[in-house]
Scaffold this motif. Structure first.
Motif, PDB file in Angstrom:
ATOM      1  N   ALA A   5      -7.049  -1.509   3.045  1.00 26.05           N
ATOM      2  CA  ALA A   5      -7.314  -1.085   1.571  1.00 26.05           C
ATOM      3  C   ALA A   5      -6.281  -1.437   0.723  1.00 26.05           C
ATOM      4  CB  ALA A   5      -7.351   0.458   1.611  1.00 26.05           C
ATOM      5  N   THR A   6      -4.923  -1.370   1.338  1.00 24.29           N
ATOM      6  CA  THR A   6      -3.800  -1.924   0.319  1.00 24.29           C
ATOM      7  C   THR A   6      -4.040  -3.611   0.224  1.00 24.29           C
ATOM      8  OG1 THR A   6      -2.497  -0.227   1.723  1.00 24.29           O
ATOM      9  CG2 THR A   6      -1.453  -1.804   0.348  1.00 24.29           C
ATOM     10  N   GLN A   7      -4.325  -4.092   1.126  1.00 24.35           N
ATOM     11  CA  GLN A   7      -4.432  -5.688   1.015  1.00 24.35           C
ATOM     12  C   GLN A   7      -5.682  -6.048   0.078  1.00 24.35           C
ATOM     13  OE1 GLN A   7      -5.333  -7.235   4.815  1.00 24.35           O
ATOM     14  NE2 GLN A   7      -3.377  -7.919   5.000  1.00 24.35           N
ATOM     15  N   ILE A   8      -6.648  -5.239   0.105  1.00 25.32           N
ATOM     16  CA  ILE A   8      -8.011  -5.479  -0.978  1.00 25.32           C
ATOM     17  C   ILE A   8      -7.384  -5.156  -2.452  1.00 25.32           C
ATOM     18  CG2 ILE A   8     -10.048  -4.402  -1.753  1.00 25.32           C
ATOM     19  CD1 ILE A   8     -10.908  -4.333   1.103  1.00 25.32           C
ATOM     20  N   ASP A   9      -6.640  -4.034  -2.384  1.00 26.23           N
ATOM     21  CA  ASP A   9      -5.996  -3.614  -3.706  1.00 26.23           C
ATOM     22  C   ASP A   9      -5.077  -4.741  -4.322  1.00 26.23           C
ATOM     23  OD1 ASP A   9      -5.587  -1.700  -5.645  1.00 26.23           O
ATOM     24  OD2 ASP A   9      -3.680  -1.212  -4.699  1.00 26.23           O
ATOM     25  N   ARG A  10      -4.237  -5.263  -3.416  1.00 28.52           N
ATOM     26  CA  ARG A  10      -3.271  -6.037  -3.828  1.00 28.52           C
ATOM     27  C   ARG A  10      -4.040  -7.241  -4.561  1.00 28.52           C
ATOM     28  NH1 ARG A  10       2.431  -5.888  -0.546  1.00 28.52           N
ATOM     29  NH2 ARG A  10       3.172  -3.964  -1.273  1.00 28.52           N
ATOM     30  N   THR A  11      -4.919  -7.819  -3.632  1.00 31.47           N
ATOM     31  CA  THR A  11      -5.852  -9.245  -3.751  1.00 31.47           C
ATOM     32  C   THR A  11      -6.356  -8.946  -5.275  1.00 31.47           C
ATOM     33  OG1 THR A  11      -6.446  -9.445  -1.595  1.00 31.47           O
ATOM     34  CG2 THR A  11      -7.438 -10.589  -3.102  1.00 31.47           C
ATOM     35  N   LEU A  12      -7.115  -7.687  -5.264  1.00 34.82           N
ATOM     36  CA  LEU A  12      -7.929  -7.546  -6.652  1.00 34.82           C
ATOM     37  C   LEU A  12      -6.759  -7.622  -7.725  1.00 34.82           C
ATOM     38  CD1 LEU A  12     -10.323  -4.754  -5.698  1.00 34.82           C
ATOM     39  CD2 LEU A  12     -10.773  -7.032  -6.338  1.00 34.82           C
ATOM     40  N   GLN A  13      -5.826  -6.815  -7.739  1.00 31.37           N
ATOM     41  CA  GLN A  13      -4.617  -6.984  -8.687  1.00 31.37           C
ATOM     42  C   GLN A  13      -4.263  -8.210  -8.923  1.00 31.37           C
ATOM     43  OE1 GLN A  13      -0.998  -4.638  -8.853  1.00 31.37           O
ATOM     44  NE2 GLN A  13      -2.436  -2.711  -7.710  1.00 31.37           N
ATOM     45  N   ALA A  14      -4.015  -9.026  -8.013  1.00 32.58           N
ATOM     46  CA  ALA A  14      -3.562 -10.260  -8.065  1.00 32.58           C
ATOM     47  C   ALA A  14      -4.497 -11.195  -8.955  1.00 32.58           C
ATOM     48  CB  ALA A  14      -3.164 -11.164  -6.825  1.00 32.58           C
TER      49      ALA A  14
END
Lengths: 137, 285
Positions: A4-13
């Motif tokens: 979930a954190t990875q997805i969140d970071r990817t979306l933010q980036a």
């Protein structure tokens, strides 16, 4: 790191580029009035200016070039003209970032208006040069 | 801090990256000048690929247009109704005159063995993207070579010529609109019986160039295609003379100049050479 954190970071980036991509597509939309067309044409550069000053680490210079290139391809214009104007706008703002940060809202708008005017003048010069006639603005 | 480290890119590295990308941009411009055909193919391939996304991105504009349209429609209906009543009276007189001309025309064509410039094929396509600015005016439609679209097909709306096909892709095609600064079209100013070249002017109205006797041209005169140039047939409606100022003749196009929705792409059988008139035609072998 959780998924979930990875997805969140990817979306933010990817948010800055995704927004700019959508705004490039909006420049092609059949807006109901010429005024809206003119506004839509100005939106991608506005977004590029914003991310370049506010979050340059999330918006590398190559994205300004690629978005300009995409706009050239989709709008049927000379390849490289919009890419060059976006790139120069990004380059000049990035080099002046320290003095642009933490400025009042209206000051930012003034800078954006100047950058937009500069980009339009450059495009007009290049299109006139490439077409062999001085185009009306 | 990750973001801080990334931002602290040395100035020399930033400058060198910028210079490389500026060089690539200039290289692209040069590529487009030297190899316009491959550049056009690249553009049409990308438009083909992104056509569904462009279609979806056009939805907000379409919604706005339909919302604004229905409000404006209510306001305009009353005025239009009165205008239409007047027009019907005038048109009845014109219809009678047209029937007489049609009959006369049929007889004259028979006498001249006239070969008709008829439509060979046409495709109706939906406009999903428009690029309308001071420097370029084109539209993207949802029909490509797989639907029979070819380069140089004539694009028309319900009122007249709007442009021509320049970059047909497999599933989509780009139409160069007649406002584009690169658009040129040989036309005839009907009542003055003069040829001219229509030249797109970006956001401004198109102009008529190379008019020999400007004094004879009056606002309101009808302009049609002349058939010269080998792409457009003759007598397709283009517009009316709008204004004449400082030796500049501007045209008001019949076709829509923005908010194009559905357009017709047509291929015509052109009369490249007039049919010879022979008093004693040779017998067929």
């Amino acid at each position: 790191m959780s998924l979930a954190t990875q997805i969140d970071r990817t979306l933010q980036a990817s948010l800055p580029v995704a927004w700019c991509f959508i705004l490039v597509l909006f420049t092609l939309a059949p807006w109901p009035s010429p005024v809206l067309h003119t506004l839509a044409d100005a939106l991608p550069l506005m977004m590029i200016c914003y991310w370049t000053v506010q979050r340059p680490e999330a918006f590398p210079m190559r994205w300004a070039f690629l978005l300009g290139f995409l706009q050239d391809m989709l709008s049927g214009q000379f390849l490289g003209v919009t890419a060059l104007s976006y790139l120069l706008a990004d380059f000049s703002l990035r080099s002046q970032r320290n003095s642009l940060l933490h400025q009042p809202f209206f000051f930012n708008w003034l800078i954006y208006a100047l950058v937009l005017a500069g980009a339009n003048i450059l495009q007009w010069l290049l299109f006139s040069l490439l077409g062999g006639v001085m185009l009306d603005v | 801090m990750r973001s801080k480290n990334l931002f602290l890119t040395p100035a020399w590295a930033r400058t060198s990256r910028g210079l490389v990308l500026i060089g690539v941009s200039l290289g692209l411009i040069l590529f487009n000048i030297l190899f316009p055909q491959p550049a056009a193919v690249l553009r049409s391939r990308l438009v083909d690929l992104l056509a569904p996304v462009i279609h979806v991105a056009a939805k907000p504009a379409e919604l706005l247009a339909s919302a604004g349209g229905s409000w404006g429609e209510l306001v305009r209906l009353r005025e239009e109704n009165a205008q239409l009543h007047d027009e019907i009276t005038k048109l009845k007189a014109w219809a009678e005159a047209a029937r007489q001309y049609e009959q006369e025309n049929r007889g004259l064509k028979g006498l001249l063995k006239y070969k008709d410039e008829s439509v060979l094929s046409f495709i109706t396509a939906r406009v999903i993207g428009e690029s309308s600015g001071a420097f370029s005016n084109s539209a993207i439609v949802t029909a490509g070579t797989r639907d029979g679209v070819e380069a140089d097909m004539v694009a028309l709306d319900e009122n007249g010529v709007v442009g021509r096909v320049i970059e047909p892709g497999d599933w989509s095609a780009r139409i160069l609109l007649l406002q584009d600064p690169n658009f040129r079209l040989p036309v005839t100013i009907e009542e003055a019986n003069q040829h001219a070249i229509l030249a797109g002017q970006g956001r401004a109205d198109p102009q008529l160039l190379f008019v020999t006797q400007e004094a004879e041209i009056k606002p309101g005169m009808r302009v049609v295609t002349s058939g010269q140039g080998g792409i457009f047939p003759s007598n397709l409606p283009v517009g009316v003379v709008k204004d004449i100022q400082d030796h500049q003749i501007t045209l008001q196009p019949f076709g829509r100049t923005d908010r194009l929705d559905m357009i017709r792409l047509a291929r015509y059988q052109l009369n490249t050479a007039p049919a010879p008139v022979s008093p004693n035609p040779a017998p067929r072998p």
